[in-house]
Scaffold this active site. Structure first.
Site, PDB file in Angstrom:
ATOM      1  N   HIS A   1       9.798  -3.537   3.285  1.00 52.77           N
ATOM      2  CA  HIS A   1       9.402  -3.757   1.887  1.00 52.77           C
ATOM      3  C   HIS A   1      10.645  -3.985   1.019  1.00 52.77           C
ATOM      4  O   HIS A   1      10.632  -4.810   0.101  1.00 52.77           O
ATOM      5  CB  HIS A   1       8.663  -2.537   1.349  1.00 52.77           C
ATOM      6  CG  HIS A   1       7.348  -2.267   2.018  1.00 52.77           C
ATOM      7  ND1 HIS A   1       7.128  -1.169   2.811  1.00 52.77           N
ATOM      8  CD2 HIS A   1       6.182  -2.966   2.006  1.00 52.77           C
ATOM      9  CE1 HIS A   1       5.883  -1.198   3.250  1.00 52.77           C
ATOM     10  NE2 HIS A   1       5.288  -2.271   2.797  1.00 52.77           N
TER      11      HIS A   1
ATOM     12  N   MET B   1       0.848  -1.194   0.000  1.00 48.22           N
ATOM     13  CA  MET B   1       0.000   0.000   0.000  1.00 48.22           C
ATOM     14  C   MET B   1       0.891   1.255   0.000  1.00 48.22           C
ATOM     15  O   MET B   1       0.462   2.333   0.398  1.00 48.22           O
ATOM     16  CB  MET B   1      -0.936  -0.014   1.208  1.00 48.22           C
ATOM     17  CG  MET B   1      -1.875  -1.224   1.149  1.00 48.22           C
ATOM     18  SD  MET B   1      -3.402  -0.980   2.044  1.00 48.22           S
ATOM     19  CE  MET B   1      -2.773  -0.797   3.688  1.00 48.22           C
TER      20      MET B   1
ATOM     21  N   HIS C   1       9.274   0.983   3.296  1.00 48.45           N
ATOM     22  CA  HIS C   1      10.367   1.080   4.266  1.00 48.45           C
ATOM     23  C   HIS C   1      11.298  -0.113   4.055  1.00 48.45           C
ATOM     24  O   HIS C   1      11.101  -0.900   3.098  1.00 48.45           O
ATOM     25  CB  HIS C   1       9.811   1.136   5.699  1.00 48.45           C
ATOM     26  CG  HIS C   1       8.798   0.068   5.989  1.00 48.45           C
ATOM     27  ND1 HIS C   1       9.124  -1.269   6.033  1.00 48.45           N
ATOM     28  CD2 HIS C   1       7.469   0.138   6.222  1.00 48.45           C
ATOM     29  CE1 HIS C   1       8.053  -1.973   6.309  1.00 48.45           C
ATOM     30  NE2 HIS C   1       7.023  -1.153   6.416  1.00 48.45           N
TER      31      HIS C   1
ATOM     32  N   GLN D   1      -2.578 -12.287   8.005  1.00 52.63           N
ATOM     33  CA  GLN D   1      -2.789 -12.002   6.573  1.00 52.63           C
ATOM     34  C   GLN D   1      -2.098 -13.064   5.718  1.00 52.63           C
ATOM     35  O   GLN D   1      -2.686 -13.604   4.773  1.00 52.63           O
ATOM     36  CB  GLN D   1      -2.239 -10.609   6.246  1.00 52.63           C
ATOM     37  CG  GLN D   1      -2.089 -10.319   4.765  1.00 52.63           C
ATOM     38  CD  GLN D   1      -1.670  -8.887   4.491  1.00 52.63           C
ATOM     39  OE1 GLN D   1      -2.491  -7.985   4.604  1.00 52.63           O
ATOM     40  NE2 GLN D   1      -0.422  -8.652   4.117  1.00 52.63           N
TER      41      GLN D   1
HETATM   42  O1  PAF Z   1       0.072  -5.901   3.626  1.00 52.06           O
HETATM   43  C1  PAF Z   1      -0.349  -4.978   2.904  1.00 52.06           C
HETATM   44  O2  PAF Z   1       0.323  -3.979   2.669  1.00 52.06           O
HETATM   45  C2  PAF Z   1      -1.745  -5.080   2.314  1.00 52.06           C
HETATM   46  O3  PAF Z   1      -2.625  -5.701   3.178  1.00 52.06           O
HETATM   47  C3  PAF Z   1      -1.760  -5.749   0.925  1.00 52.06           C
HETATM   48  C4  PAF Z   1      -1.300  -7.191   0.990  1.00 52.06           C
HETATM   49  C5  PAF Z   1      -0.866  -4.972  -0.031  1.00 52.06           C
HETATM   50  C6  PAF Z   1      -3.179  -5.737   0.360  1.00 52.06           C
HETATM   51  O4  PAF Z   1      -3.671  -4.437   0.215  1.00 52.06           O
END
Ligand code: PAF
Length: 254
Positions: free
Chosen positions: A40, A33, A37, A155
Protein backbone atom coordinates in the site's frame (compact mmCIF):
# COMPACT_ATOMS: atom_id res chain seq x y z
CA UNK A 1 3.40 17.52 5.38
CA UNK A 2 1.28 17.58 8.54
CA UNK A 3 -0.81 14.67 9.84
CA UNK A 4 -3.57 13.60 7.43
CA UNK A 5 -7.09 14.86 8.06
CA UNK A 6 -9.43 12.08 9.11
CA UNK A 7 -12.99 12.13 7.73
CA UNK A 8 -15.43 9.75 9.36
CA UNK A 9 -18.65 11.22 7.99
CA UNK A 10 -19.45 11.18 4.29
CA UNK A 11 -21.34 14.49 4.48
CA UNK A 12 -18.32 16.20 6.10
CA UNK A 13 -15.97 14.65 3.57
CA UNK A 14 -18.07 15.83 0.61
CA UNK A 15 -18.08 19.39 2.00
CA UNK A 16 -14.28 19.22 2.34
CA UNK A 17 -13.84 17.84 -1.19
CA UNK A 18 -15.96 20.67 -2.62
CA UNK A 19 -14.14 23.32 -0.57
CA UNK A 20 -11.06 25.53 -1.11
CA UNK A 21 -8.43 22.94 0.00
CA UNK A 22 -9.16 20.88 -3.10
CA UNK A 23 -9.94 23.69 -5.56
CA UNK A 24 -7.77 23.39 -8.68
CA UNK A 25 -5.83 20.43 -7.24
CA UNK A 26 -5.08 17.07 -8.81
CA UNK A 27 -6.25 14.29 -6.52
CA UNK A 28 -4.67 10.84 -6.20
CA UNK A 29 -6.79 8.15 -4.59
CA UNK A 30 -5.76 4.87 -2.95
CA UNK A 31 -8.74 2.73 -1.89
CA UNK A 32 -7.94 0.13 0.78
CA UNK A 33 -9.49 -2.04 3.45
CA UNK A 34 -6.77 -0.98 5.89
CA UNK A 35 -4.14 -3.26 7.47
CA UNK A 36 -1.67 -1.32 5.35
CA UNK A 37 1.71 -2.77 4.41
CA UNK A 38 4.63 -1.82 2.16
CA UNK A 39 2.53 -2.69 -0.93
CA UNK A 40 0.00 0.00 0.00
CA UNK A 41 2.87 2.33 0.84
CA UNK A 42 4.17 1.97 -2.73
CA UNK A 43 0.71 2.98 -4.06
CA UNK A 44 0.64 5.98 -1.71
CA UNK A 45 4.17 7.04 -2.70
CA UNK A 46 3.26 6.95 -6.39
CA UNK A 47 0.04 8.90 -5.68
CA UNK A 48 2.07 11.43 -3.67
CA UNK A 49 4.56 11.89 -6.52
CA UNK A 50 1.85 12.43 -9.15
CA UNK A 51 -0.83 14.54 -7.43
CA UNK A 52 -1.33 17.66 -5.29
CA UNK A 53 -3.62 15.89 -2.80
CA UNK A 54 -3.67 12.21 -1.83
CA UNK A 55 -6.79 10.59 -0.41
CA UNK A 56 -6.66 7.20 1.30
CA UNK A 57 -9.86 5.30 2.07
CA UNK A 58 -9.94 2.69 4.81
CA UNK A 59 -13.15 0.70 4.62
CA UNK A 60 -13.54 -3.03 5.28
CA UNK A 61 -16.25 -3.53 2.69
CA UNK A 62 -18.74 -6.13 3.96
CA UNK A 63 -20.33 -6.79 0.55
CA UNK A 64 -17.16 -8.28 -0.94
CA UNK A 65 -16.79 -10.96 1.74
CA UNK A 66 -18.69 -14.12 0.96
CA UNK A 67 -17.37 -15.77 4.13
CA UNK A 68 -18.54 -14.09 7.38
CA UNK A 69 -15.56 -15.52 9.32
CA UNK A 70 -13.17 -13.93 6.84
CA UNK A 71 -14.91 -10.55 7.35
CA UNK A 72 -14.77 -10.95 11.12
CA UNK A 73 -11.07 -11.94 11.09
CA UNK A 74 -10.01 -9.18 8.68
CA UNK A 75 -7.38 -7.12 10.56
CA UNK A 76 -8.50 -3.64 11.63
CA UNK A 77 -5.52 -1.43 12.45
CA UNK A 78 -6.59 2.19 11.85
CA UNK A 79 -4.06 3.85 14.17
CA UNK A 80 -1.14 2.01 12.50
CA UNK A 81 -2.63 2.72 9.06
CA UNK A 82 -2.77 6.46 9.71
CA UNK A 83 0.81 6.34 11.04
CA UNK A 84 2.04 4.55 7.89
CA UNK A 85 0.21 7.07 5.68
CA UNK A 86 1.63 10.10 7.48
CA UNK A 87 3.70 12.28 5.19
CA UNK A 88 2.17 10.73 2.06
CA UNK A 89 -1.54 11.37 2.46
CA UNK A 90 -3.48 14.59 2.94
CA UNK A 91 -6.86 13.01 3.76
CA UNK A 92 -8.10 9.69 5.09
CA UNK A 93 -11.73 8.75 4.69
CA UNK A 94 -13.08 6.11 7.07
CA UNK A 95 -16.78 5.75 6.33
CA UNK A 96 -19.15 3.42 8.16
CA UNK A 97 -20.98 0.59 6.40
CA UNK A 98 -24.31 2.27 7.24
CA UNK A 99 -23.24 5.44 5.43
CA UNK A 100 -21.71 3.60 2.47
CA UNK A 101 -24.83 1.50 1.95
CA UNK A 102 -27.81 3.78 2.64
CA UNK A 103 -29.74 1.59 0.19
CA UNK A 104 -28.92 -1.61 2.07
CA UNK A 105 -27.01 -2.82 -1.04
CA UNK A 106 -30.18 -2.92 -3.16
CA UNK A 107 -28.24 -1.14 -5.90
CA UNK A 108 -25.08 -2.82 -7.09
CA UNK A 109 -22.70 -3.04 -10.05
CA UNK A 110 -22.47 -6.43 -11.67
CA UNK A 111 -20.22 -7.59 -14.50
CA UNK A 112 -21.64 -10.62 -16.26
CA UNK A 113 -18.61 -12.57 -17.58
CA UNK A 114 -15.07 -12.25 -16.24
CA UNK A 115 -16.30 -11.52 -12.71
CA UNK A 116 -17.81 -15.02 -12.60
CA UNK A 117 -14.47 -16.73 -13.35
CA UNK A 118 -11.39 -17.48 -11.18
CA UNK A 119 -11.83 -15.50 -7.93
CA UNK A 120 -15.49 -14.94 -8.78
CA UNK A 121 -16.13 -18.66 -9.23
CA UNK A 122 -14.67 -19.37 -5.79
CA UNK A 123 -16.12 -16.30 -4.08
CA UNK A 124 -19.63 -15.78 -5.46
CA UNK A 125 -20.70 -12.14 -5.35
CA UNK A 126 -17.19 -10.94 -4.44
CA UNK A 127 -16.72 -8.74 -7.49
CA UNK A 128 -20.23 -7.27 -7.28
CA UNK A 129 -19.19 -6.03 -3.84
CA UNK A 130 -15.80 -4.77 -5.06
CA UNK A 131 -17.15 -2.96 -8.12
CA UNK A 132 -20.04 -1.43 -6.19
CA UNK A 133 -17.84 -0.05 -3.43
CA UNK A 134 -15.19 1.18 -5.88
CA UNK A 135 -17.85 3.05 -7.86
CA UNK A 136 -19.19 4.63 -4.65
CA UNK A 137 -15.68 5.62 -3.54
CA UNK A 138 -14.80 7.09 -6.93
CA UNK A 139 -18.00 9.17 -6.80
CA UNK A 140 -17.11 10.41 -3.32
CA UNK A 141 -13.45 11.18 -4.00
CA UNK A 142 -13.66 12.41 -7.64
CA UNK A 143 -9.99 11.53 -8.17
CA UNK A 144 -7.73 12.56 -11.02
CA UNK A 145 -5.96 9.20 -10.67
CA UNK A 146 -6.75 6.05 -8.67
CA UNK A 147 -4.07 3.50 -7.79
CA UNK A 148 -4.61 -0.27 -7.75
CA UNK A 149 -2.09 -3.07 -7.18
CA UNK A 150 -1.42 -5.66 -9.88
CA UNK A 151 -1.49 -8.37 -7.22
CA UNK A 152 -5.29 -8.26 -7.50
CA UNK A 153 -5.04 -8.64 -11.27
CA UNK A 154 -8.63 -9.70 -11.86
CA UNK A 155 -9.91 -6.86 -9.65
CA UNK A 156 -7.77 -4.37 -11.56
CA UNK A 157 -9.06 -5.65 -14.94
CA UNK A 158 -12.68 -5.44 -13.76
CA UNK A 159 -12.26 -1.95 -12.29
CA UNK A 160 -10.70 -0.78 -15.56
CA UNK A 161 -13.57 -2.38 -17.47
CA UNK A 162 -16.14 -0.65 -15.24
CA UNK A 163 -14.39 2.71 -15.68
CA UNK A 164 -14.58 2.29 -19.47
CA UNK A 165 -18.15 0.95 -19.49
CA UNK A 166 -19.51 3.80 -17.36
CA UNK A 167 -17.31 6.57 -18.83
CA UNK A 168 -15.89 7.27 -15.36
CA UNK A 169 -13.62 10.29 -15.27
CA UNK A 170 -10.08 9.92 -13.95
CA UNK A 171 -7.30 7.48 -14.71
CA UNK A 172 -6.92 3.96 -13.27
CA UNK A 173 -3.20 3.46 -12.56
CA UNK A 174 -1.80 -0.08 -12.16
CA UNK A 175 1.13 -0.53 -9.75
CA UNK A 176 3.49 -3.54 -9.63
CA UNK A 177 3.16 -6.16 -6.87
CA UNK A 178 5.49 -5.62 -3.92
CA UNK A 179 7.12 -8.81 -2.57
CA UNK A 180 8.95 -9.83 0.55
CA UNK A 181 12.62 -10.82 0.11
CA UNK A 182 11.62 -14.49 -0.28
CA UNK A 183 9.18 -13.66 -3.11
CA UNK A 184 5.82 -13.85 -1.29
CA UNK A 185 3.52 -11.04 -2.45
CA UNK A 186 2.64 -8.66 0.38
CA UNK A 187 -0.95 -9.05 1.56
CA UNK A 188 -2.90 -8.05 4.63
CA UNK A 189 -3.72 -11.75 5.03
CA UNK A 190 -0.04 -12.75 5.42
CA UNK A 191 -0.11 -11.62 9.05
CA UNK A 192 -2.59 -14.46 9.74
CA UNK A 193 -0.06 -17.11 8.66
CA UNK A 194 1.60 -19.11 11.47
CA UNK A 195 5.43 -18.85 11.19
CA UNK A 196 5.84 -22.36 9.68
CA UNK A 197 3.09 -21.67 7.09
CA UNK A 198 4.59 -18.25 6.32
CA UNK A 199 7.91 -19.99 5.53
CA UNK A 200 6.17 -22.55 3.29
CA UNK A 201 4.10 -19.84 1.55
CA UNK A 202 7.26 -18.45 -0.11
CA UNK A 203 7.10 -21.36 -2.56
CA UNK A 204 3.74 -20.15 -3.96
CA UNK A 205 4.98 -17.60 -6.56
CA UNK A 206 7.90 -19.87 -7.55
CA UNK A 207 5.74 -22.94 -8.12
CA UNK A 208 3.07 -20.84 -9.88
CA UNK A 209 5.60 -20.29 -12.68
CA UNK A 210 6.16 -24.03 -13.28
CA UNK A 211 5.46 -25.41 -16.82
CA UNK A 212 1.75 -25.42 -17.63
CA UNK A 213 -1.07 -24.32 -15.27
CA UNK A 214 -1.75 -28.04 -14.61
CA UNK A 215 1.92 -28.69 -13.76
CA UNK A 216 1.94 -25.65 -11.45
CA UNK A 217 -1.23 -26.83 -9.68
CA UNK A 218 0.31 -30.28 -9.19
CA UNK A 219 3.57 -28.84 -7.88
CA UNK A 220 1.65 -26.62 -5.45
CA UNK A 221 -0.40 -29.57 -4.15
CA UNK A 222 2.84 -31.55 -3.74
CA UNK A 223 4.21 -28.69 -1.61
CA UNK A 224 1.20 -28.84 0.73
CA UNK A 225 -1.02 -26.11 -0.73
CA UNK A 226 -4.74 -26.59 -1.35
CA UNK A 227 -5.27 -25.18 -4.85
CA UNK A 228 -8.45 -23.26 -5.73
CA UNK A 229 -7.28 -22.57 -9.28
CA UNK A 230 -4.29 -21.94 -11.53
CA UNK A 231 -5.18 -20.41 -14.90
CA UNK A 232 -3.80 -18.15 -17.61
CA UNK A 233 -5.35 -14.98 -19.03
CA UNK A 234 -3.67 -12.51 -21.40
CA UNK A 235 -0.13 -13.79 -20.75
CA UNK A 236 -0.60 -13.80 -16.98
CA UNK A 237 -0.64 -16.94 -14.80
CA UNK A 238 -3.03 -16.49 -11.89
CA UNK A 239 -3.43 -18.69 -8.85
CA UNK A 240 -5.29 -18.98 -5.56
CA UNK A 241 -4.20 -21.38 -2.83
CA UNK A 242 -4.82 -22.06 0.84
CA UNK A 243 -2.21 -22.79 3.43
CA UNK A 244 -2.77 -23.05 7.18
CA UNK A 245 -6.36 -21.86 6.68
CA UNK A 246 -5.27 -18.65 4.93
CA UNK A 247 -6.21 -17.99 1.31
CA UNK A 248 -3.52 -16.38 -0.87
CA UNK A 249 -3.69 -15.12 -4.46
CA UNK A 250 -0.88 -14.14 -6.78
CA UNK A 251 -0.04 -13.79 -10.47
CA UNK A 252 3.09 -13.88 -12.59
CA UNK A 253 3.83 -13.05 -16.23
CA UNK A 254 4.46 -16.15 -18.35
O1 PAF B 1 -8.20 -4.30 -2.97
C1 PAF B 1 -8.84 -3.94 -1.97
O2 PAF B 1 -8.29 -3.68 -0.90
C2 PAF B 1 -10.36 -3.84 -2.05
O3 PAF B 1 -10.90 -4.81 -2.86
C3 PAF B 1 -10.84 -2.43 -2.47
C4 PAF B 1 -10.38 -2.08 -3.87
C5 PAF B 1 -10.32 -1.39 -1.49
C6 PAF B 1 -12.36 -2.38 -2.45
O4 PAF B 1 -12.88 -2.64 -1.18
Amino acid sequence: MSAPRLHESIAAWRAERAGPRFAGCTVGFVPTMGALHAGHRALLERARAENDRVVLSVFVNPTQFNDPTDLEKYPRTLAEDVALARGLVTDVIVPTAEEMYPDGYRYRVSEGEFSRELEGAHRPGHFDGVLTVVLKLLQLVQPTRSYFGEKDWQQLALVRGMATAFFLPGEIVACPTVRDADGLALSSRNRRLAPADRARAAAFPKLLRAGTPEAAAQALRGAGFEVDYVAERDGVRLGAVRIGGVRLIDNVRV
